[in-house]
Scaffold this motif. Structure first.
Motif, PDB file in Angstrom:
ATOM      1  N   ARG A 147      -5.778  36.293  40.585  1.00  0.00           N
ATOM      2  CA  ARG A 147      -5.115  37.022  39.437  1.00  0.00           C
ATOM      3  C   ARG A 147      -6.179  37.010  38.099  1.00  0.00           C
ATOM      4  O   ARG A 147      -6.267  38.133  37.675  1.00  0.00           O
ATOM      5  CB  ARG A 147      -4.026  36.121  38.762  1.00  0.00           C
ATOM      6  CG  ARG A 147      -2.660  36.206  39.602  1.00  0.00           C
ATOM      7  CD  ARG A 147      -2.281  37.575  40.211  1.00  0.00           C
ATOM      8  NE  ARG A 147      -3.070  38.143  41.195  1.00  0.00           N
ATOM      9  CZ  ARG A 147      -3.888  39.233  41.410  1.00  0.00           C
ATOM     10  NH1 ARG A 147      -3.601  40.075  40.385  1.00  0.00           N
ATOM     11  NH2 ARG A 147      -4.669  39.381  42.306  1.00  0.00           N
ATOM     12  N   ARG A 148      -7.042  36.074  37.886  1.00  0.00           N
ATOM     13  CA  ARG A 148      -8.214  36.104  36.823  1.00  0.00           C
ATOM     14  C   ARG A 148      -9.102  37.111  37.214  1.00  0.00           C
ATOM     15  O   ARG A 148      -9.406  37.723  36.390  1.00  0.00           O
ATOM     16  CB  ARG A 148      -8.343  34.810  36.775  1.00  0.00           C
ATOM     17  CG  ARG A 148      -7.422  33.755  35.862  1.00  0.00           C
ATOM     18  CD  ARG A 148      -7.969  32.653  35.600  1.00  0.00           C
ATOM     19  NE  ARG A 148      -6.977  31.446  34.903  1.00  0.00           N
ATOM     20  CZ  ARG A 148      -7.083  31.381  33.540  1.00  0.00           C
ATOM     21  NH1 ARG A 148      -7.836  32.295  32.812  1.00  0.00           N
ATOM     22  NH2 ARG A 148      -6.108  30.845  32.820  1.00  0.00           N
ATOM     23  N   GLN A 156     -13.705  30.597  31.019  1.00  0.00           N
ATOM     24  CA  GLN A 156     -14.205  30.428  29.719  1.00  0.00           C
ATOM     25  C   GLN A 156     -13.695  31.159  28.557  1.00  0.00           C
ATOM     26  O   GLN A 156     -13.857  30.680  27.469  1.00  0.00           O
ATOM     27  CB  GLN A 156     -15.708  30.754  29.781  1.00  0.00           C
ATOM     28  CG  GLN A 156     -16.577  30.017  30.837  1.00  0.00           C
ATOM     29  CD  GLN A 156     -17.506  30.506  31.307  1.00  0.00           C
ATOM     30  OE1 GLN A 156     -17.645  32.006  31.338  1.00  0.00           O
ATOM     31  NE2 GLN A 156     -18.534  29.959  31.533  1.00  0.00           N
ATOM     32  N   ASP A 157     -12.881  32.206  28.984  1.00  0.00           N
ATOM     33  CA  ASP A 157     -12.156  32.943  27.682  1.00  0.00           C
ATOM     34  C   ASP A 157     -10.902  32.304  27.315  1.00  0.00           C
ATOM     35  O   ASP A 157     -10.383  32.581  26.307  1.00  0.00           O
ATOM     36  CB  ASP A 157     -11.464  34.351  28.484  1.00  0.00           C
ATOM     37  CG  ASP A 157     -12.729  35.168  28.718  1.00  0.00           C
ATOM     38  OD1 ASP A 157     -13.763  35.042  28.467  1.00  0.00           O
ATOM     39  OD2 ASP A 157     -12.533  36.039  29.909  1.00  0.00           O
ATOM     40  N   ARG A 158     -10.550  31.079  28.088  1.00  0.00           N
ATOM     41  CA  ARG A 158      -9.489  30.050  27.360  1.00  0.00           C
ATOM     42  C   ARG A 158      -8.120  30.900  27.320  1.00  0.00           C
ATOM     43  O   ARG A 158      -7.584  30.803  26.290  1.00  0.00           O
ATOM     44  CB  ARG A 158      -9.870  29.478  26.445  1.00  0.00           C
ATOM     45  CG  ARG A 158     -11.096  28.517  26.400  1.00  0.00           C
ATOM     46  CD  ARG A 158     -11.221  27.662  25.149  1.00  0.00           C
ATOM     47  NE  ARG A 158     -12.274  26.741  25.385  1.00  0.00           N
ATOM     48  CZ  ARG A 158     -12.328  25.599  25.881  1.00  0.00           C
ATOM     49  NH1 ARG A 158     -11.319  25.173  26.676  1.00  0.00           N
ATOM     50  NH2 ARG A 158     -13.388  24.935  26.105  1.00  0.00           N
ATOM     51  N   VAL A 159      -7.872  31.792  28.441  1.00  0.00           N
ATOM     52  CA  VAL A 159      -6.504  32.335  28.661  1.00  0.00           C
ATOM     53  C   VAL A 159      -5.775  31.457  29.270  1.00  0.00           C
ATOM     54  O   VAL A 159      -5.833  31.245  30.460  1.00  0.00           O
ATOM     55  CB  VAL A 159      -6.772  33.921  28.702  1.00  0.00           C
ATOM     56  CG1 VAL A 159      -5.313  34.717  29.127  1.00  0.00           C
ATOM     57  CG2 VAL A 159      -7.707  34.451  28.343  1.00  0.00           C
ATOM     58  N   ILE A 163      -0.391  33.621  30.173  1.00  0.00           N
ATOM     59  CA  ILE A 163      -0.640  34.945  29.718  1.00  0.00           C
ATOM     60  C   ILE A 163      -1.155  35.694  30.729  1.00  0.00           C
ATOM     61  O   ILE A 163      -0.749  37.026  31.093  1.00  0.00           O
ATOM     62  CB  ILE A 163      -1.858  34.937  28.594  1.00  0.00           C
ATOM     63  CG1 ILE A 163      -0.896  34.397  27.380  1.00  0.00           C
ATOM     64  CG2 ILE A 163      -2.121  36.121  28.189  1.00  0.00           C
ATOM     65  CD1 ILE A 163      -2.011  33.711  26.129  1.00  0.00           C
ATOM     66  N   VAL A 164      -2.007  35.152  31.653  1.00  0.00           N
ATOM     67  CA  VAL A 164      -2.551  35.831  32.919  1.00  0.00           C
ATOM     68  C   VAL A 164      -1.476  36.300  33.764  1.00  0.00           C
ATOM     69  O   VAL A 164      -1.428  37.441  34.185  1.00  0.00           O
ATOM     70  CB  VAL A 164      -3.523  34.832  33.805  1.00  0.00           C
ATOM     71  CG1 VAL A 164      -3.786  35.553  35.033  1.00  0.00           C
ATOM     72  CG2 VAL A 164      -4.635  34.615  32.882  1.00  0.00           C
ATOM     73  N   ILE A 170       3.692  39.277  37.527  1.00  0.00           N
ATOM     74  CA  ILE A 170       4.023  38.420  38.569  1.00  0.00           C
ATOM     75  C   ILE A 170       4.404  37.152  38.322  1.00  0.00           C
ATOM     76  O   ILE A 170       3.866  36.607  37.223  1.00  0.00           O
ATOM     77  CB  ILE A 170       3.135  38.725  39.847  1.00  0.00           C
ATOM     78  CG1 ILE A 170       1.658  38.054  39.516  1.00  0.00           C
ATOM     79  CG2 ILE A 170       2.998  40.055  40.352  1.00  0.00           C
ATOM     80  CD1 ILE A 170       0.690  38.078  40.477  1.00  0.00           C
ATOM     81  N   PRO A 171       5.283  36.288  39.230  1.00  0.00           N
ATOM     82  CA  PRO A 171       5.759  35.146  38.732  1.00  0.00           C
ATOM     83  C   PRO A 171       4.602  34.223  39.238  1.00  0.00           C
ATOM     84  O   PRO A 171       3.794  34.424  39.722  1.00  0.00           O
ATOM     85  CB  PRO A 171       7.081  34.844  39.514  1.00  0.00           C
ATOM     86  CG  PRO A 171       6.834  35.704  40.569  1.00  0.00           C
ATOM     87  CD  PRO A 171       6.100  37.014  40.040  1.00  0.00           C
TER      88      PRO A 171
END
Length: 183
Positions: A147-148, A156-159, A163-164, A170-171
């Motif tokens: 997904r990322r 490194q985006d620290r999400v 949130i992703v 999608i679950p």
């Protein structure tokens, strides 16, 4: 009081008798048994039983693949999970140019392709799996990594994963596995 050797001998005799009945039934119905493709697998025994069909001794195996599922003598799902992850990663790679890198496709379309082509391969036969938490986490790592990558979000985006998943629509893997088991 019987000894362990007696139990193994009894097991071997019973298995040989079962195989002999199977061979006789196949012969009655004019069915052929491929001796090269026939093998045996057992659990919790130290000495491999010697089982034969006619003059051919069957090979003893620790794992085999049947209907795209890997079954092991230890009943561990680790080999099956490795196979499923490899197949899902192959599907992701094959779809890279046509789907993931295609700027003409919407995110919704890409997520539907992901669910149809990648998740279906990753979770094939998962309804019958009894997973340990570390195995569920392994599947979740693959799911989130895919997904990322598709959303161009690096670690490194620290999400957060929440949130992703909401951006992807999608679950989580845990929710998908629970839903499949309840189905």
């Amino acid at each position: 009081m019987p000894f362990a050797g007696d139990a193994v001998a009894h097991y071997e005799e019973s298995l040989q008798r079962l195989i002999s009945h199977f061979v006789n039934t196949c012969t009655e119905f004019s069915l052929a048994i491929s001796l090269e493709k026939t093998s045996i697998m057992s659990q919790d025994i130290n000495t491999a039983p010697k089982i034969t069909i006619r003059d051919h001794t069957l090979e003893m195996v620790d794992k085999f693949t049947c209907l795209s599922s890997t079954i092991t003598s230890s009943l561990s799902l680790d080999a099956e999970l490795i196979l499923r992850i490899d197949i899902a990663n192959t599907a992701m790679a094959r779809l890279a140019k046509r789907v993931w890198d295609n700027t003409l496709l919407t995110l919704n379309t890409k997520m539907r392709v992901y669910q149809a082509c990648v998740l279906s391969n990753l979770l094939y036969d998962s309804e019958s799996w009894t997973l340990y938490s570390h195995q569920e986490r392994k599947l979740n790592v693959v799911h989130m990594r895919n997904r990322r990558r598709r959303l161009s979000i690096s670690w490194q985006d620290r999400v957060t994963n929440v949130i992703v998943l909401s951006e992807a629509g999608i679950p989580s893997m845990f929710a998908i596995l629970t839903q499949r088991r309840l189905r």
